[in-house]
Design a protein around this motif. Structure first.
Motif, PDB file in Angstrom:
ATOM      1  N   GLU A 155       7.504   8.108  -9.858  1.00 59.35           N
ATOM      2  CA  GLU A 155       6.880   7.752  -8.583  1.00 59.35           C
ATOM      3  C   GLU A 155       7.767   8.218  -7.437  1.00 59.35           C
ATOM      4  O   GLU A 155       8.985   8.201  -7.530  1.00 59.35           O
ATOM      5  CB  GLU A 155       6.722   6.227  -8.462  1.00 59.35           C
ATOM      6  N   SER A 156       7.123   8.602  -6.372  1.00 52.27           N
ATOM      7  CA  SER A 156       7.867   8.931  -5.164  1.00 52.27           C
ATOM      8  C   SER A 156       8.174   7.623  -4.457  1.00 52.27           C
ATOM      9  O   SER A 156       7.325   6.751  -4.382  1.00 52.27           O
ATOM     10  CB  SER A 156       6.998   9.831  -4.261  1.00 52.27           C
ATOM     11  N   PRO A 157       9.394   7.457  -3.927  1.00 55.46           N
ATOM     12  CA  PRO A 157       9.718   6.225  -3.214  1.00 55.46           C
ATOM     13  C   PRO A 157       8.770   5.957  -2.048  1.00 55.46           C
ATOM     14  O   PRO A 157       8.600   4.828  -1.642  1.00 55.46           O
ATOM     15  CB  PRO A 157      11.142   6.450  -2.708  1.00 55.46           C
ATOM     16  N   GLY A 158       8.128   6.985  -1.545  1.00 52.68           N
ATOM     17  CA  GLY A 158       7.212   6.810  -0.426  1.00 52.68           C
ATOM     18  C   GLY A 158       5.784   6.526  -0.842  1.00 52.68           C
ATOM     19  O   GLY A 158       4.907   6.390  -0.025  1.00 52.68           O
ATOM     20  N   GLU A 159       5.526   6.412  -2.152  1.00 51.96           N
ATOM     21  CA  GLU A 159       4.160   6.158  -2.613  1.00 51.96           C
ATOM     22  C   GLU A 159       3.799   4.710  -2.477  1.00 51.96           C
ATOM     23  O   GLU A 159       4.556   3.831  -2.625  1.00 51.96           O
ATOM     24  CB  GLU A 159       3.999   6.587  -4.082  1.00 51.96           C
ATOM     25  N   LEU A 201      10.618   0.728  -1.406  1.00 49.98           N
ATOM     26  CA  LEU A 201      11.448   0.560  -0.218  1.00 49.98           C
ATOM     27  C   LEU A 201      11.230  -0.817   0.420  1.00 49.98           C
ATOM     28  O   LEU A 201      12.193  -1.517   0.742  1.00 49.98           O
ATOM     29  CB  LEU A 201      11.150   1.670   0.800  1.00 49.98           C
ATOM     30  N   LYS A 202       9.988  -1.211   0.587  1.00 49.77           N
ATOM     31  CA  LYS A 202       9.690  -2.503   1.220  1.00 49.77           C
ATOM     32  C   LYS A 202      10.156  -3.678   0.365  1.00 49.77           C
ATOM     33  O   LYS A 202      10.719  -4.645   0.874  1.00 49.77           O
ATOM     34  CB  LYS A 202       8.194  -2.612   1.509  1.00 49.77           C
ATOM     35  N   PHE A 203       9.920  -3.597  -0.945  1.00 54.15           N
ATOM     36  CA  PHE A 203      10.365  -4.646  -1.863  1.00 54.15           C
ATOM     37  C   PHE A 203      11.887  -4.776  -1.777  1.00 54.15           C
ATOM     38  O   PHE A 203      12.424  -5.877  -1.641  1.00 54.15           O
ATOM     39  CB  PHE A 203       9.922  -4.298  -3.288  1.00 54.15           C
ATOM     40  N   SER A 204      12.576  -3.640  -1.847  1.00 53.24           N
ATOM     41  CA  SER A 204      14.043  -3.629  -1.784  1.00 53.24           C
ATOM     42  C   SER A 204      14.545  -4.164  -0.447  1.00 53.24           C
ATOM     43  O   SER A 204      15.540  -4.896  -0.396  1.00 53.24           O
ATOM     44  CB  SER A 204      14.572  -2.213  -2.005  1.00 53.24           C
ATOM     45  N   LEU A 205      13.883  -3.801   0.614  1.00 54.21           N
ATOM     46  CA  LEU A 205      14.282  -4.264   1.944  1.00 54.21           C
ATOM     47  C   LEU A 205      14.154  -5.784   2.070  1.00 54.21           C
ATOM     48  O   LEU A 205      15.040  -6.437   2.636  1.00 54.21           O
ATOM     49  CB  LEU A 205      13.443  -3.566   3.018  1.00 54.21           C
ATOM     50  N   ILE A 206      13.098  -6.345   1.521  1.00 55.11           N
ATOM     51  CA  ILE A 206      12.928  -7.805   1.547  1.00 55.11           C
ATOM     52  C   ILE A 206      14.074  -8.473   0.795  1.00 55.11           C
ATOM     53  O   ILE A 206      14.670  -9.445   1.274  1.00 55.11           O
ATOM     54  CB  ILE A 206      11.562  -8.219   0.964  1.00 55.11           C
ATOM     55  N   GLU A 236       0.825  -1.215   0.000  1.00 53.33           N
ATOM     56  CA  GLU A 236       0.000   0.000   0.000  1.00 53.33           C
ATOM     57  C   GLU A 236       0.859   1.264   0.000  1.00 53.33           C
ATOM     58  O   GLU A 236       0.551   2.222  -0.689  1.00 53.33           O
ATOM     59  CB  GLU A 236      -0.936   0.008   1.219  1.00 53.33           C
ATOM     60  N   ARG A 237       1.918   1.265   0.807  1.00 57.48           N
ATOM     61  CA  ARG A 237       2.801   2.436   0.913  1.00 57.48           C
ATOM     62  C   ARG A 237       4.246   1.973   0.849  1.00 57.48           C
ATOM     63  O   ARG A 237       4.568   0.866   1.238  1.00 57.48           O
ATOM     64  CB  ARG A 237       2.556   3.175   2.233  1.00 57.48           C
TER      65      ARG A 237
END
Length: 137
Positions: A133-137, A80-85, A75-76
């Motif tokens: 896209e904003s990385p925070g989107e 970042l989350k994909f990269s972190l995983i 959702e947000r």
């Protein structure tokens, strides 16, 4: 099942497959003389190290394919989350070998995992920037 769900499943299938390949006692030696991957060289680089990097590169392709198909990974902060995983998997899968008796932890293997993950993360970041896209989107 639609294309978006297939691509999301592809991400998780690849992640789980890498987990099994890194933790289960699978002998990837080849050749009739039993020569291991660590003895093989590609451009003066051990083949097993190269493979450690290459196994994390498909995440970049999965990301790009998903974005092309309109997959919303989270959702947000999806990039970042994909990269972190991907980054945590690169470290964690090798660290798990410390807790097994049948696999051997190796700092260099972990470094090459991280190199492959970093290459994927660069692709993810560039695609996010190029699409506006904003990385925070």
């Amino acid at each position: 099942m639609n294309n978006r769900n297939i691509i999301k499943h592809l991400f998780w299938i690849w992640l789980i497959l890498l987990l099994f390949l890194n933790v289960l006692p699978i002998n990837l030696g080849f050749g009739s003389d039993g020569q291991q991957l660590s003895g093989q060289k590609v451009f003066a680089l051990r083949l097993d190290y190269l493979l450690h990097s290459l196994t994390f590169l498909p995440f970049a392709g999965i990301w790009l394919l998903g974005k092309r198909q309109g997959v919303r990974w989270f959702e947000r902060n999806e990039a970042l989350k994909f990269s972190l995983i991907v980054f945590l998997a690169a470290i964690g899968f090798e660290l798990l070998q410390r807790f097994t008796t049948w696999r051997t932890f190796n700092w260099v293997d972990m470094a090459y995992n991280v190199i492959g993950a970093a290459c994927s993360i660069v692709v993810i970041a560039l695609s996010t920037l190029l699409t506006g896209e904003s990385p925070g989107e």
